[in-house]
Design a protein around this motif. Structure first.
Motif, PDB file in Angstrom:
ATOM      1  N   LEU A  50       6.732   4.501  12.962  1.00  0.00           N
ATOM      2  CA  LEU A  50       5.847   4.817  12.436  1.00  0.00           C
ATOM      3  C   LEU A  50       4.869   6.201  12.799  1.00  0.00           C
ATOM      4  O   LEU A  50       4.531   7.073  11.451  1.00  0.00           O
ATOM      5  CB  LEU A  50       4.761   4.128  12.999  1.00  0.00           C
ATOM      6  CG  LEU A  50       3.001   4.184  12.616  1.00  0.00           C
ATOM      7  CD1 LEU A  50       2.689   3.826  11.398  1.00  0.00           C
ATOM      8  CD2 LEU A  50       2.168   2.887  13.691  1.00  0.00           C
ATOM      9  N   VAL A  51       5.514   7.329  13.882  1.00  0.00           N
ATOM     10  CA  VAL A  51       5.261   8.117  13.984  1.00  0.00           C
ATOM     11  C   VAL A  51       6.249   8.848  13.142  1.00  0.00           C
ATOM     12  O   VAL A  51       4.987   9.967  12.406  1.00  0.00           O
ATOM     13  CB  VAL A  51       5.521   8.834  16.280  1.00  0.00           C
ATOM     14  CG1 VAL A  51       5.028   9.679  15.652  1.00  0.00           C
ATOM     15  CG2 VAL A  51       4.648   7.631  16.310  1.00  0.00           C
ATOM     16  N   VAL A  52       7.482   9.035  12.664  1.00  0.00           N
ATOM     17  CA  VAL A  52       8.532   9.461  11.779  1.00  0.00           C
ATOM     18  C   VAL A  52       7.860   9.929  10.506  1.00  0.00           C
ATOM     19  O   VAL A  52       7.378  10.271   9.916  1.00  0.00           O
ATOM     20  CB  VAL A  52       9.929   9.249  12.183  1.00  0.00           C
ATOM     21  CG1 VAL A  52      10.716   9.717  10.934  1.00  0.00           C
ATOM     22  CG2 VAL A  52      10.295  10.085  14.067  1.00  0.00           C
ATOM     23  N   ALA A  53       7.543   8.133  10.229  1.00  0.00           N
ATOM     24  CA  ALA A  53       6.399   7.825   9.022  1.00  0.00           C
ATOM     25  C   ALA A  53       5.670   8.886   8.621  1.00  0.00           C
ATOM     26  O   ALA A  53       5.686   9.525   7.787  1.00  0.00           O
ATOM     27  CB  ALA A  53       6.528   7.068   8.949  1.00  0.00           C
ATOM     28  N   ILE A  54       4.813   8.761   9.802  1.00  0.00           N
ATOM     29  CA  ILE A  54       3.788  10.180   9.758  1.00  0.00           C
ATOM     30  C   ILE A  54       3.619  11.168   9.163  1.00  0.00           C
ATOM     31  O   ILE A  54       2.761  11.484   8.782  1.00  0.00           O
ATOM     32  CB  ILE A  54       2.568   9.198  10.996  1.00  0.00           C
ATOM     33  CG1 ILE A  54       1.545   7.744  10.878  1.00  0.00           C
ATOM     34  CG2 ILE A  54       0.970  10.186  10.807  1.00  0.00           C
ATOM     35  CD1 ILE A  54       0.938   7.223  12.044  1.00  0.00           C
ATOM     36  N   ARG A  55       4.233  11.302  10.419  1.00  0.00           N
ATOM     37  CA  ARG A  55       4.529  12.882  10.228  1.00  0.00           C
ATOM     38  C   ARG A  55       6.057  13.261   9.484  1.00  0.00           C
ATOM     39  O   ARG A  55       5.161  14.612   8.235  1.00  0.00           O
ATOM     40  CB  ARG A  55       6.061  13.526  11.625  1.00  0.00           C
ATOM     41  CG  ARG A  55       5.621  13.187  12.660  1.00  0.00           C
ATOM     42  CD  ARG A  55       5.467  13.435  14.422  1.00  0.00           C
ATOM     43  NE  ARG A  55       7.114  14.434  13.591  1.00  0.00           N
ATOM     44  CZ  ARG A  55       8.311  13.978  14.712  1.00  0.00           C
ATOM     45  NH1 ARG A  55       8.493  13.320  15.391  1.00  0.00           N
ATOM     46  NH2 ARG A  55       8.909  15.558  14.700  1.00  0.00           N
ATOM     47  N   ILE A  56       6.421  12.520   8.121  1.00  0.00           N
ATOM     48  CA  ILE A  56       7.067  12.655   6.857  1.00  0.00           C
ATOM     49  C   ILE A  56       5.942  12.727   5.877  1.00  0.00           C
ATOM     50  O   ILE A  56       6.023  13.856   5.179  1.00  0.00           O
ATOM     51  CB  ILE A  56       7.904  11.857   6.522  1.00  0.00           C
ATOM     52  CG1 ILE A  56       9.209  12.202   7.547  1.00  0.00           C
ATOM     53  CG2 ILE A  56       8.305  11.969   4.811  1.00  0.00           C
ATOM     54  CD1 ILE A  56       9.919  10.649   7.681  1.00  0.00           C
ATOM     55  N   LEU A  57       4.879  12.301   5.570  1.00  0.00           N
ATOM     56  CA  LEU A  57       4.063  11.727   5.268  1.00  0.00           C
ATOM     57  C   LEU A  57       2.841  13.101   5.414  1.00  0.00           C
ATOM     58  O   LEU A  57       2.523  14.178   4.430  1.00  0.00           O
ATOM     59  CB  LEU A  57       3.043  10.582   5.122  1.00  0.00           C
ATOM     60  CG  LEU A  57       3.552   9.181   4.484  1.00  0.00           C
ATOM     61  CD1 LEU A  57       2.726   8.249   5.020  1.00  0.00           C
ATOM     62  CD2 LEU A  57       3.935   9.961   3.418  1.00  0.00           C
ATOM     63  N   ALA A  58       2.432  13.703   6.468  1.00  0.00           N
ATOM     64  CA  ALA A  58       1.694  15.019   6.692  1.00  0.00           C
ATOM     65  C   ALA A  58       3.059  15.845   6.021  1.00  0.00           C
ATOM     66  O   ALA A  58       2.175  17.333   5.623  1.00  0.00           O
ATOM     67  CB  ALA A  58       1.464  14.866   8.131  1.00  0.00           C
ATOM     68  N   ALA A  59       3.920  16.075   6.200  1.00  0.00           N
ATOM     69  CA  ALA A  59       4.899  17.266   5.950  1.00  0.00           C
ATOM     70  C   ALA A  59       4.755  17.465   4.396  1.00  0.00           C
ATOM     71  O   ALA A  59       4.788  18.261   3.616  1.00  0.00           O
ATOM     72  CB  ALA A  59       6.463  17.643   6.134  1.00  0.00           C
ATOM     73  N   LEU A  60       5.187  16.319   3.990  1.00  0.00           N
ATOM     74  CA  LEU A  60       3.927  16.235   2.214  1.00  0.00           C
ATOM     75  C   LEU A  60       2.783  16.546   1.562  1.00  0.00           C
ATOM     76  O   LEU A  60       2.661  16.367   0.297  1.00  0.00           O
ATOM     77  CB  LEU A  60       4.928  14.309   1.749  1.00  0.00           C
ATOM     78  CG  LEU A  60       6.711  14.670   1.956  1.00  0.00           C
ATOM     79  CD1 LEU A  60       6.812  13.441   1.790  1.00  0.00           C
ATOM     80  CD2 LEU A  60       7.174  15.489   1.255  1.00  0.00           C
TER      81      LEU A  60
END
Length: 66
Positions: A50-60
């Motif tokens: 979940l943490v990595v998914a949130i980081r990816i979404l934030a980066a996008l």
């Protein structure tokens, strides 16, 4: 937006990354990962936490609200 499956999330991030003309390396740098990790996620070989998914979404450019 809501993702019912990992496949939906994968397709979304690949599509968004391409629409924004961002390479896997650029996305990785923006979210503190390496390019290989992004590749493994986009090919479905790794399910992001979940943490990595949130980081990816934030980066996008997306914000996660719970």
């Amino acid at each position: 937006m809501k993702f019912e499956t990992n496949s939906q999330f994968i397709e979304f991030i690949k599509s968004e990354r391409r629409n924004q003309h961002i390479t896997q390396s650029e996305l990785a740098r923006k979210c503190g990962l390496n390019q290989q990790h992004i590749s493994l996620i986009e090919t479905g070989k790794v399910v992001p936490s979940l943490v990595v998914a949130i980081r990816i979404l934030a980066a996008l450019g997306y914000i996660f609200i719970c």
